[in-house]
Enzyme design. Structure first.
Site, PDB file in Angstrom:
ATOM      1  N   GLU A  44       0.844  -1.197   0.000  1.00  0.00           N
ATOM      2  CA  GLU A  44       0.000   0.000   0.000  1.00  0.00           C
ATOM      3  C   GLU A  44       0.879   1.247   0.000  1.00  0.00           C
ATOM      4  O   GLU A  44       1.935   1.289   0.640  1.00  0.00           O
ATOM      5  CB  GLU A  44      -0.874  -0.001   1.253  1.00  0.00           C
ATOM      6  CG  GLU A  44      -1.758   1.227   1.408  1.00  0.00           C
ATOM      7  CD  GLU A  44      -2.508   1.246   2.740  1.00  0.00           C
ATOM      8  OE1 GLU A  44      -3.522   1.950   2.821  1.00  0.00           O
ATOM      9  OE2 GLU A  44      -2.067   0.566   3.697  1.00  0.00           O
ATOM     10  N   LYS A 110      -9.712   2.625  -2.182  1.00  0.00           N
ATOM     11  CA  LYS A 110      -9.920   2.027  -0.859  1.00  0.00           C
ATOM     12  C   LYS A 110     -11.248   2.494  -0.257  1.00  0.00           C
ATOM     13  O   LYS A 110     -11.496   3.687  -0.125  1.00  0.00           O
ATOM     14  CB  LYS A 110      -8.762   2.423   0.048  1.00  0.00           C
ATOM     15  CG  LYS A 110      -8.803   1.828   1.448  1.00  0.00           C
ATOM     16  CD  LYS A 110      -7.569   2.297   2.217  1.00  0.00           C
ATOM     17  CE  LYS A 110      -7.519   1.733   3.628  1.00  0.00           C
ATOM     18  NZ  LYS A 110      -6.337   2.269   4.360  1.00  0.00           N
ATOM     19  N   CYS A 144      -5.556  -2.761   2.697  1.00  0.00           N
ATOM     20  CA  CYS A 144      -5.278  -2.668   4.137  1.00  0.00           C
ATOM     21  C   CYS A 144      -6.515  -2.793   5.043  1.00  0.00           C
ATOM     22  O   CYS A 144      -6.993  -3.887   5.289  1.00  0.00           O
ATOM     23  CB  CYS A 144      -4.513  -1.386   4.417  1.00  0.00           C
ATOM     24  SG  CYS A 144      -3.557  -1.437   5.961  1.00  0.00           S
TER      25      CYS A 144
END
Length: 260
Positions: A44, A110, A144
């Site tokens: 990431e 995300k 994540c």
């Protein structure tokens, strides 16, 4: 026709808020891969580390990092994935990109902002789940903190590979280990998580634990803690078919869609 997928996991330290230096370091790592690879996965925010200062590192979709990814994907004849800070209009995104040798780019923003670090205050959250096909594999890219939310990853699309890229700190690494394995088992899919190592600009420590699991939750790699390295795993498409047909667990799943 070979339906297996050979994947390189790049577990690396990152230079804080320095895209130029990170591209240089990663360029050397990619060049060091001597075997034929289908897919390369970076962590990431691989150009900066997990920064809450997007204005210092943000790029556009025709910026230096995307140009570099295209060049490396062509040179390695492999798709390359990872997330970086992208600016569009007045919005900053923690955006996962997958750049294929053909030049095709798939993006995923995300969805779950890490509120503990204030990510929701500076980055715009994504709203769309993305499934894309590459070399006969249906792939779901996530980032994540998305790992903590199984509903978002629920395999209602019969995807074959779930990929998480992360800056997941050492202090909560037990959760990373447990949840990656769980996502593989509950979705009967291969699940790969690529995390960084080292210290970031806020002195948070990262210990790696990048891992690949098969559809039954068996770990396929042997990366050591805190190791800055590259590991290659082979994913066999026949394994998915074998166990899904034998066990039929996905046939009993709850079917649903998310709104908003």
């Amino acid at each position: 026709m070979n339906t297996d997928l050979k994947v390189a996991m790049i577990q690396t330290d990152l230079v804080w808020e320095n895209p130029t230096e990170n591209r240089r370091v990663l360029n050397d790592k990619l060049d060091a891969i001597s075997t034929d690879i289908d897919l390369i996965i970076l962590p990431e925010m691989f150009t900066s580390g997990f920064t809450m200062n997007p204005e210092t590192v943000a790029e556009t979709m025709d910026g230096k990092t995307i140009v570099w990814l295209k060049e490396k994907a062509t040179a390695k004849q492999a798709a390359i994935m990872g997330s970086l800070v992208v600016k569009e209009g007045n919005h900053y995104y923690n955006r996962m990109v997958c750049v294929e040798p053909s030049g095709k780019i798939t993006t995923y923003n995300k969805r779950h902002s890490f509120t503990l670090a204030g990510e929701h205050k500076v980055y715009t959250a994504g709203t769309e789940k993305v499934i894309f096909e590459y070399k006969g594999w249906k792939i779901c890219p996530l980032v994540c903190y998305d790992l903590r939310f199984p509903v978002w990853a629920r395999n209602t699309e019969d995807y074959d590979l779930l990929i998480y890229v992360a800056n997941w700190p050492k202090v909560r690494i037990d959760a990373w280990d447990a949840l990656l394995k769980a996502r593989a088992i509950e979705n009967m899919t291969y699940c790969i998580g690529v995390n960084r190592v080292g210290l970031d600009g806020n002195d948070y420590e990262y210990s790696g634990h990048s891992a690949a699991y098969d559809v039954l939750g068996k770990r396929l790699n042997h990366l050591s803690e805190n190791t800055d390295t590259i590991e290659i795993v082979l994913l066999e498409k026949s394994t998915i078919k074998k166990y899904r047909e034998k066990l039929n667990f996905l046939n009993d799943r709850d079917m649903f869609s998310l709104k908003g």
